[in-house]
Design a protein around this motif. Structure first.
Motif, PDB file in Angstrom:
ATOM      1  N   MET A 145       9.583  14.805  14.495  1.00 56.12           N
ATOM      2  CA  MET A 145       9.762  13.729  13.417  1.00 56.12           C
ATOM      3  C   MET A 145       9.930  14.901  12.103  1.00 56.12           C
ATOM      4  SD  MET A 145       7.095  10.534  12.618  1.00 56.12           S
ATOM      5  CE  MET A 145       5.820  11.653  11.831  1.00 56.12           C
ATOM      6  N   GLY A 173       2.755   6.480   4.590  1.00 53.00           N
ATOM      7  CA  GLY A 173       3.425   6.270   6.287  1.00 53.00           C
ATOM      8  C   GLY A 173       3.761   7.949   6.805  1.00 53.00           C
ATOM      9  N   ASP A 196      -1.884   8.660   5.266  1.00 55.50           N
ATOM     10  CA  ASP A 196      -0.948   7.945   6.374  1.00 55.50           C
ATOM     11  C   ASP A 196      -2.617   8.096   7.477  1.00 55.50           C
ATOM     12  OD1 ASP A 196       0.136   8.605   9.852  1.00 55.50           O
ATOM     13  OD2 ASP A 196       2.033   9.650   7.650  1.00 55.50           O
ATOM     14  N   ASN A 219      -5.397   2.895   7.147  1.00 57.38           N
ATOM     15  CA  ASN A 219      -4.035   2.506   8.321  1.00 57.38           C
ATOM     16  C   ASN A 219      -3.951   1.176   7.609  1.00 57.38           C
ATOM     17  OD1 ASN A 219      -3.177   0.623   9.385  1.00 57.38           O
ATOM     18  ND2 ASN A 219      -5.640   0.736  11.123  1.00 57.38           N
ATOM     19  N   ILE A 220      -2.979   1.232   7.237  1.00 57.97           N
ATOM     20  CA  ILE A 220      -1.931   0.283   6.435  1.00 57.97           C
ATOM     21  C   ILE A 220      -2.370  -0.817   6.592  1.00 57.97           C
ATOM     22  CG2 ILE A 220      -0.511   2.399   5.004  1.00 57.97           C
ATOM     23  CD1 ILE A 220       1.840   1.428   6.458  1.00 57.97           C
ATOM     24  N   SER A 243       9.223   5.478   3.838  1.00 55.26           N
ATOM     25  CA  SER A 243      10.401   6.213   4.696  1.00 55.26           C
ATOM     26  C   SER A 243       9.806   6.165   6.065  1.00 55.26           C
ATOM     27  CB  SER A 243      10.596   8.046   4.356  1.00 55.26           C
ATOM     28  OG  SER A 243      10.841   8.653   5.160  1.00 55.26           O
ATOM     29  N   ASN A 244      11.040   5.509   7.082  1.00 56.33           N
ATOM     30  CA  ASN A 244      11.301   4.816   8.778  1.00 56.33           C
ATOM     31  C   ASN A 244       9.336   5.186   8.622  1.00 56.33           C
ATOM     32  OD1 ASN A 244      13.363   6.266   8.428  1.00 56.33           O
ATOM     33  ND2 ASN A 244      12.763   8.433   8.362  1.00 56.33           N
ATOM     34  N   TYR A 249       7.531  -1.348  12.517  1.00 59.69           N
ATOM     35  CA  TYR A 249       6.028  -2.736  12.493  1.00 59.69           C
ATOM     36  C   TYR A 249       7.037  -3.933  12.544  1.00 59.69           C
ATOM     37  CZ  TYR A 249       2.544  -0.244  12.253  1.00 59.69           C
ATOM     38  OH  TYR A 249       1.575   1.388  12.253  1.00 59.69           O
TER      39      TYR A 249
HETATM   40  C1  LIG Z   1       8.317   7.190  12.179  1.00 60.93           C
HETATM   41  S1  LIG Z   1       7.062   8.618  10.669  1.00 60.93           S
HETATM   42  C2  LIG Z   1       7.962   8.942   9.550  1.00 60.93           C
HETATM   43  C3  LIG Z   1       7.364   9.731   8.936  1.00 60.93           C
HETATM   44  C4  LIG Z   1       8.247  10.420   7.723  1.00 60.93           C
HETATM   45  N1  LIG Z   1       8.033   9.273   6.838  1.00 60.93           N
HETATM   46  C5  LIG Z   1       9.456  10.401   7.836  1.00 60.93           C
HETATM   47  O1  LIG Z   1       9.871   9.520   7.064  1.00 60.93           O
HETATM   48  O2  LIG Z   1       9.584  11.508   8.737  1.00 60.93           O
HETATM   49  C6  LIG Z   1       5.839   6.713  10.777  1.00 60.93           C
HETATM   50  C7  LIG Z   1       4.767   7.846  10.065  1.00 60.93           C
HETATM   51  O3  LIG Z   1       4.182   6.306   9.511  1.00 60.93           O
HETATM   52  C8  LIG Z   1       2.891   6.534  10.074  1.00 60.93           C
HETATM   53  N2  LIG Z   1       1.906   5.425  10.378  1.00 60.93           N
HETATM   54  C9  LIG Z   1       2.399   4.356  11.245  1.00 60.93           C
HETATM   55  N3  LIG Z   1       0.946   3.414  11.398  1.00 60.93           N
HETATM   56  C10 LIG Z   1       0.735   3.898  10.336  1.00 60.93           C
HETATM   57  C11 LIG Z   1      -0.693   2.901   9.491  1.00 60.93           C
HETATM   58  N4  LIG Z   1      -0.711   1.800  10.328  1.00 60.93           N
HETATM   59  N5  LIG Z   1      -1.091   3.017   8.370  1.00 60.93           N
HETATM   60  C12 LIG Z   1      -0.630   4.478   8.140  1.00 60.93           C
HETATM   61  N6  LIG Z   1       0.741   5.309   8.808  1.00 60.93           N
HETATM   62  C13 LIG Z   1       1.019   4.546   9.875  1.00 60.93           C
HETATM   63  C14 LIG Z   1       2.566   7.248  11.178  1.00 60.93           C
HETATM   64  O4  LIG Z   1       1.601   8.466  12.048  1.00 60.93           O
HETATM   65  C15 LIG Z   1       3.861   8.309  11.284  1.00 60.93           C
HETATM   66  O5  LIG Z   1       3.417   9.849  10.630  1.00 60.93           O
END
Ligand SMILES: C[S@@+](CC[C@H](N)C(=O)[O-])C[C@H]1O[C@@H](n2cnc3c(N)ncnc32)[C@H](O)[C@@H]1O
Length: 355
Positions: A145, A173, A196, A219-220, A243-244, A249
């Protein structure tokens, strides 16, 4: 939306059905050490065969294929890396995608069992792995990623310009913080806050981080944790980036997240949903299926679905940018539409919507 087979050509059929072959070629060229050897300097075929222990005849055929597909170049009997290989495959390239090549086969396992998910429902293929394997897969995921983010963050910030000299950007995230690092490199007077999960933040914060970047573990999806974050940073974000993350979800979770997190946004701030949209192009459409086979409840959304969530969260204006490598940036604001710089207009297609 343009889906590949729409041109009705047999050529497209051949390209679709044999796409996996080029993946195998690229991954094998890296795995065999061909790319690493040529990164050290040019070599003859014989030298390359000796360095990689290949059978003379089979190895020659493979090298010839690498030349004819443009991964290598040959000049005066010497082999070199092509620009493409130097950019995406060489170990030392800032935009190397080698972990992506290692991670993608893990995703393919579930793609082969798409029918099971269609019969039994999303999540049917998700299983617990032993702790060691789980840690290894997670690490590979984060590395792949981050590599993709190096390229995609450049594309995003090339398009979103004309920003004030200073401000605060919050990335929800954020992963390793790659989007923020790229942004802060271009806008050094801004402050960046990467949000994150706790373990991701502590891993990312243990490396070398710029003074104007900080991490906030949260944890969002946990409403209490998100609400504590929002109260600490209410209206502080001049840019709020997702972003992504939305594709991880469900629609209900995203609607709640966007509604609550919008309170982080300054009155005249910009909220950016950078993601793959299922109605934007065939890559986005396939991404929805990738989420279907590989996650519990992830999905890609249509542009209108995300616009609708943003409108319900009080963001009435939006501008959509199509970025060079299939992702889209939906830039939303409460008051006035975001005005794109002329450079961005030249390289991206944009649609303005004042509702
Ligand atoms: C697909 S990755 C995207 C990372 C970056 N934003 C990008 O565009 O490359 C999703 C990110 O969201 C974080 N994430 C997923 N669920 C989360 C949550 N409930 N609370 C905080 N962060 C979360 C993951 O740990 C991961 O780093």
């Amino acid at each position: 939306m343009k889906i590949l087979p729409s041109d009705n050509s047999y050529r497209t059929f051949c390209e679709l059905t044999s796409g996996y072959r080029m993946f195998c070629v690229v991954a094998e060229a890296v795995r065999l050490g061909i790319i690493d050897r040529l990164e050290e300097g040019s070599a003859t075929s014989l030298e390359l065969l000796a360095a990689t222990n290949l059978q003379p005849e089979e190895g020659e055929r493979f090298i010839a294929l690498l030349v004819s597909t443009g991964l290598l170049e040959q000049c005066d009997g010497l082999l070199h890396l092509s620009l493409f290989s130097r950019t995406f495959l060489s170990r030392s390239s800032a935009t190397s995608q080698r972990q992506v090549l290692v991670f993608e086969p893990l995703l393919m396992e579930n793609w082969h069992r798409l029918g099971t998910v269609l019969h039994e429902g999303q999540g049917a293929l998700i299983r617990e792995h032993p702790p060691d394997e789980c840690r290894e897969r997670l690490q590979l995921f984060q590395q792949a990623m981050t590599e993709a983010a190096v390229v995609r963050s450049r594309e995003l910030w090339d398009a979103v310009t004309r920003l004030p000299e200073s401000g605060t950007i919050i990335d929800i995230g954020a992963g390793e913080g790659t989007y923020l690092r790229e942004f802060l490199g271009r806008n050094p007077l801004w402050q960046g806050i990467a949000c994150d999960l706790a373990d991701v933040c502590s891993r990312a914060a243990s490396g070398c981080i710029p003074d104007n970047l900080s991490y906030y573990p949260c944890n969002i999806i946990d409403l209490e944790e998100l609400s504590a974050f929002v109260s600490g940073y209410r209206a502080k974000a001049d840019i709020l980036l997702f972003s992504n993350i939305c594709h991880c979800y469900s629609a209900a979770e995203n609607a709640a997240l966007l509604e609550q997190a919008t309170a982080l946004l300054a009155d005249d701030g910009l909220l950016i949903v950078h993601d793959f949209y299922r109605d934007a192009n065939s890559f986005g459409a396939l991404y929805d299926l990738h989420m279907l086979v590989n996650t519990w409840n992830g999905r890609s959304y249509s542009i209108d679905e995300i616009k609708d969530m943003l409108q319900k969260a009080g963001l009435r204006h939006n501008t959509v940018f199509e970025l060079p490598s299939f992702s889209l940036a939906l830039v939303a604001s409460r008051r006035t539409p975001y005005q794109a710089a002329s450079l961005a207009l030249k390289t991206s297609s944009t649609i303005d919507n004042g509702l």
